[in-house]
Design an enzyme around this catalytic site. Structure first.
Site, PDB file in Angstrom:
ATOM      1  CD  GLU A 130      -2.529   1.744   0.283  1.00 25.17           C
ATOM      2  OE1 GLU A 130      -3.434   1.014  -0.148  1.00 25.17           O
ATOM      3  OE2 GLU A 130      -2.269   2.862  -0.242  1.00 25.17           O
ATOM      4  CG  HIS A 137     -45.183  -2.150  18.934  1.00 22.44           C
ATOM      5  ND1 HIS A 137     -45.526  -1.323  17.878  1.00 22.44           N
ATOM      6  CD2 HIS A 137     -45.705  -1.582  20.055  1.00 22.44           C
ATOM      7  CE1 HIS A 137     -46.241  -0.306  18.352  1.00 22.44           C
ATOM      8  NE2 HIS A 137     -46.362  -0.436  19.660  1.00 22.44           N
ATOM      9  CG  MET A 194     -16.496   2.363  -8.560  1.00 25.70           C
ATOM     10  SD  MET A 194     -15.579   3.812  -9.078  1.00 25.70           S
ATOM     11  CE  MET A 194     -14.733   3.202 -10.526  1.00 25.70           C
TER      12      MET A 194
HETATM   13  P1  FAD Z   1      -9.520   1.813  -2.658  1.00 26.48           P
HETATM   14  O1  FAD Z   1     -10.227   1.986  -1.400  1.00 26.48           O
HETATM   15  O2  FAD Z   1      -9.444   2.965  -3.578  1.00 26.48           O
HETATM   16  O3  FAD Z   1      -8.058   1.314  -2.268  1.00 26.48           O
HETATM   17  C1  FAD Z   1      -7.052   1.129  -3.199  1.00 26.48           C
HETATM   18  C2  FAD Z   1      -5.728   1.381  -2.519  1.00 26.48           C
HETATM   19  O4  FAD Z   1      -4.690   0.947  -3.380  1.00 26.48           O
HETATM   20  C3  FAD Z   1      -5.450   2.847  -2.227  1.00 26.48           C
HETATM   21  O5  FAD Z   1      -5.221   3.045  -0.863  1.00 26.48           O
HETATM   22  C4  FAD Z   1      -4.200   3.170  -3.052  1.00 26.48           C
HETATM   23  O6  FAD Z   1      -3.305   4.034  -2.382  1.00 26.48           O
HETATM   24  C5  FAD Z   1      -3.575   1.797  -3.246  1.00 26.48           C
HETATM   25  N1  FAD Z   1      -2.768   1.689  -4.459  1.00 26.48           N
HETATM   26  C6  FAD Z   1      -3.131   2.022  -5.720  1.00 26.48           C
HETATM   27  N2  FAD Z   1      -2.148   1.729  -6.590  1.00 26.48           N
HETATM   28  C7  FAD Z   1      -1.133   1.219  -5.854  1.00 26.48           C
HETATM   29  C8  FAD Z   1       0.173   0.730  -6.181  1.00 26.48           C
HETATM   30  N3  FAD Z   1       0.605   0.697  -7.438  1.00 26.48           N
HETATM   31  N4  FAD Z   1       0.948   0.299  -5.168  1.00 26.48           N
HETATM   32  C9  FAD Z   1       0.521   0.307  -3.886  1.00 26.48           C
HETATM   33  N5  FAD Z   1      -0.712   0.747  -3.525  1.00 26.48           N
HETATM   34  C10 FAD Z   1      -1.509   1.191  -4.499  1.00 26.48           C
HETATM   35  N6  FAD Z   1     -18.489   3.203  -0.352  1.00 26.48           N
HETATM   36  C11 FAD Z   1     -19.380   2.624   0.460  1.00 26.48           C
HETATM   37  O7  FAD Z   1     -19.630   1.428   0.328  1.00 26.48           O
HETATM   38  N7  FAD Z   1     -20.026   3.338   1.429  1.00 26.48           N
HETATM   39  C12 FAD Z   1     -19.818   4.665   1.609  1.00 26.48           C
HETATM   40  O8  FAD Z   1     -20.405   5.273   2.489  1.00 26.48           O
HETATM   41  C13 FAD Z   1     -18.887   5.299   0.755  1.00 26.48           C
HETATM   42  N8  FAD Z   1     -18.637   6.618   0.900  1.00 26.48           N
HETATM   43  C14 FAD Z   1     -17.713   7.211   0.099  1.00 26.48           C
HETATM   44  C15 FAD Z   1     -17.482   8.567   0.265  1.00 26.48           C
HETATM   45  C16 FAD Z   1     -16.545   9.211  -0.513  1.00 26.48           C
HETATM   46  C17 FAD Z   1     -16.292  10.678  -0.315  1.00 26.48           C
HETATM   47  C18 FAD Z   1     -15.802   8.466  -1.476  1.00 26.48           C
HETATM   48  C19 FAD Z   1     -14.760   9.127  -2.309  1.00 26.48           C
HETATM   49  C20 FAD Z   1     -16.039   7.110  -1.656  1.00 26.48           C
HETATM   50  C21 FAD Z   1     -16.998   6.476  -0.872  1.00 26.48           C
HETATM   51  N9  FAD Z   1     -17.281   5.113  -1.028  1.00 26.48           N
HETATM   52  C22 FAD Z   1     -18.217   4.527  -0.228  1.00 26.48           C
HETATM   53  C23 FAD Z   1     -16.599   4.271  -2.043  1.00 26.48           C
HETATM   54  C24 FAD Z   1     -15.488   3.429  -1.404  1.00 26.48           C
HETATM   55  O9  FAD Z   1     -14.570   4.276  -0.791  1.00 26.48           O
HETATM   56  C25 FAD Z   1     -14.808   2.577  -2.467  1.00 26.48           C
HETATM   57  O10 FAD Z   1     -15.758   1.830  -3.175  1.00 26.48           O
HETATM   58  C26 FAD Z   1     -13.807   1.612  -1.834  1.00 26.48           C
HETATM   59  O11 FAD Z   1     -12.819   2.308  -1.128  1.00 26.48           O
HETATM   60  C27 FAD Z   1     -13.158   0.738  -2.919  1.00 26.48           C
HETATM   61  O12 FAD Z   1     -12.240  -0.132  -2.336  1.00 26.48           O
HETATM   62  P2  FAD Z   1     -10.982  -0.679  -3.138  1.00 26.48           P
HETATM   63  O13 FAD Z   1     -10.247  -1.544  -2.178  1.00 26.48           O
HETATM   64  O14 FAD Z   1     -11.415  -1.252  -4.420  1.00 26.48           O
HETATM   65  O15 FAD Z   1     -10.109   0.608  -3.521  1.00 26.48           O
END
Ligand code: FAD
Length: 472
Positions: free
Chosen positions: A36, A451, A325
């Site tokens: 990460e 309830h 997402m």
């Molecule tokens: P991410 O959480 O984006 O994690 C990917 C990680 O990979 C990142 O930390 C990044 O730094 C790391 N990374 C990328 N490339 C590399 C690399 N080459 N080497 C090392 N590390 C790397 N979803 C909900 O279900 N409920 C909610 O209430 C909600 N609220 C949200 C509010 C906001 C403001 C936002 C922006 C999003 C929200 N989401 C919510 C969406 C949710 O955050 C995402 O769907 C979720 O984080 C996706 O998870 P992920 O593991 O796929 O990716």
């Protein structure tokens, strides 16, 4: 200096997809590493998404409640109730820190090796880690790899983000003062949640949305119309069917120009402009081209039903690939992908992924909406029970909204549930369970519900589709 380490499984990205996959893999006996580059685990969700936004939503709502309803609810507060933005942000940061730190503790507990750095492919099995905090570069040799690199904000063509006056959701979660006027491009879930926060704290909020309705993809049209009315009552302004042309910072203000639904050019002057037009898959710095990983036209990593990419030992989950997402979708995929590796099978039901908008009242749904069913030519019936007729909602003065059931007209099987109401995000779990087990409306209303609870509105919603409820 470089060192080489071998692992059964290397997971790239420590967000909800990646970190959950890592823990599950370690539990199943894989020698697991997670890379990460953010400097903290938890990804978008814990650092700049779900968690900080929910902290601000909760506390801004509490503030507004006390300010507007304190006296009538029996709380006398001498003097004026004012927001304290410094403490509001401190609380948010505390929640983020506790939760991201908690994931690191879980990694230690289950023996997941955590590399803090950027991962890039050298070849199909080798990954280079460039450490973010200095130190040695690592080369990881992996039998299997899961790409979970997530997403980042989609830019708006021609608008320059400075995260000060023109912000993304990240900037909107960390504003130093309450903007007098906040303009938002995009009336999807993120735009409306952020709009709610700042509206409660005193900003004049105007949402400019390209579509005719707010809420974004998947929200039932009747629900979208109703929540727009409720948010309008709360003071938010909406310009729907409106096409933003420019957003330019001029000193301390931002000028936004858009074409309204009638094609007329309109202007908004704001102190802060939030660009919330969606998110896009993120693979920068991964060097995925080097190994020939397959992407679709929207830049999503292409996978099959077992999360395998075109290179079979490289799997992919979460925001960077297909589907909604959402953090819980990424988490469930993380578990399923690891189970596929271990046992050859895993399970995510893509027809039953809950969506929640954490405004007040909340909006939550799962399954299909009326528009989707019409398009698919499926005969259905709907039933709706209003919170106005629910005794608990009455006692706590939370009567906005309803529970709407959609069921197959012939078999009575539930096809979708759509809720506007306080804690709809919790209530939708009952709908998820019902859908997963193929329940009919009768299956739901024959279950005894306590309830007085809001969940009785859920039960009576189920009664309403093919018959009559008791209390309405
Ligand atoms: P991410 O959480 O984006 O994690 C990917 C990680 O990979 C990142 O930390 C990044 O730094 C790391 N990374 C990328 N490339 C590399 C690399 N080459 N080497 C090392 N590390 C790397 N979803 C909900 O279900 N409920 C909610 O209430 C909600 N609220 C949200 C509010 C906001 C403001 C936002 C922006 C999003 C929200 N989401 C919510 C969406 C949710 O955050 C995402 O769907 C979720 O984080 C996706 O998870 P992920 O593991 O796929 O990716």
């Amino acid at each position: 200096l470089t060192f080489i380490e071998s692992h059964d499984l290397v997971i790239i990205g420590g967000g909800p997809g990646g970190y959950v996959a890592a823990i599950k893999a370690a539990q199943l006996g894989f020698d697991t590493a997670c890379v990460e580059k953010r400097g903290a685990l938890g990804g978008t969700c814990l650092n700049i998404g779900c968690i900080p936004s929910k902290s601000l939503l909760n506390n801004s709502e509490l503030f507004e409640r006390v300010k507007k309803e304190g006296a009538t609810r029996g709380i006398n507060i001498p003097g004026e109730v004012t927001p304290n933005i410094v403490n509001l942000m401190k609380e948010k940061d505390k929640a983020v820190k506790q939760l991201t730190g908690g994931v690191e503790i879980l990694f230690k507990k289950y023996g997941v090796k955590y590399y803090k750095g950027n991962a890039s492919f050298i070849d199909e099995h080798q990954i280079k880690v460039d450490p973010i905090e200095g130190g040695e570069e690592a080369i990881l040799d992996a039998k299997n790899i899961i790409v979970a690199t997530g997403s980042d904000v989609s830019p708006f063509p021609g608008i320059t983000i400075d995260e000060e006056r023109i912000v993304t959701s990240t900037g909107a979660l960390s504003l130093k003062e309450i903007p007098k006027r906040l303009a938002i491009i995009g009336g999807g879930i993120i735009g409306l949640e952020m709009g709610s926060v700042w509206n409660r704290l005193g900003s004049e909020v105007t949402v400019v949305e390209y579509q005719k309705a707010i809420g974004g993809a998947g929200m039932d049209a009747e629900v979208a119309k109703n929540i727009q009315k409720i948010l309008t009552k709360q003071g938010m302004k909406f310009k729907t069917g409106a096409k933003v042309k420019t957003g330019v910072r001029n000193g301390e203000v931002v000028d936004v120009e858009y074409e309204d639904a009638k094609g007329k050019t309109q202007k908004i002057e704001a102190d802060v402009l939030l660009v919330a037009v969606g998110r896009r898959p993120y693979t920068e710095g991964l060097n995925a081209e080097k190994i020939g990983l397959d992407f679709d036209k929207k830049n999503r990593v292409v996978i099959d039903s077992q999360y395998q990419t075109n290179i079979p030992h490289i799997l992919c989950i979460g925001d960077v690939t297909f589907g909604p997402m959402l953090a819980h979708k990424a988490e469930d995929e993380g578990i399923a992908a690891v189970e596929f590796l271990k046992n050859g099978f895993g399970h995510v039901n893509y027809n039953n992924i809950p969506a929640v908008m954490y405004t007040h009242p909340e909006v939550a749904w799962t399954g299909q909406n009326e528009e989707q069913l019409k398009e698919a030519g499926i005969k259905y019936k709907t039933g709706k029970f209003p919170f106005l007729a629910n005794s608990r909602a009455k006692t706590i003065q939370e009567t906005d909204g309803f529970v709407k059931f959609i069921a197959d007209a012939d078999t009575q099987r539930i096809l979708g549930v759509h809720i506007i109401g306080p804690n709809a995000g919790e209530m939708i779990a009952e709908a998820n369970l019902a859908l997963e087990y193929g329940a009919s409306c009768e299956d739901v209303y024959r279950v005894c519900h306590a309830h007085p609870t809001m969940s009785e509105a859920f039960k009576e919603g189920a009664m309403t589709v093919f018959g009559n409820p008791i209390n309405f």
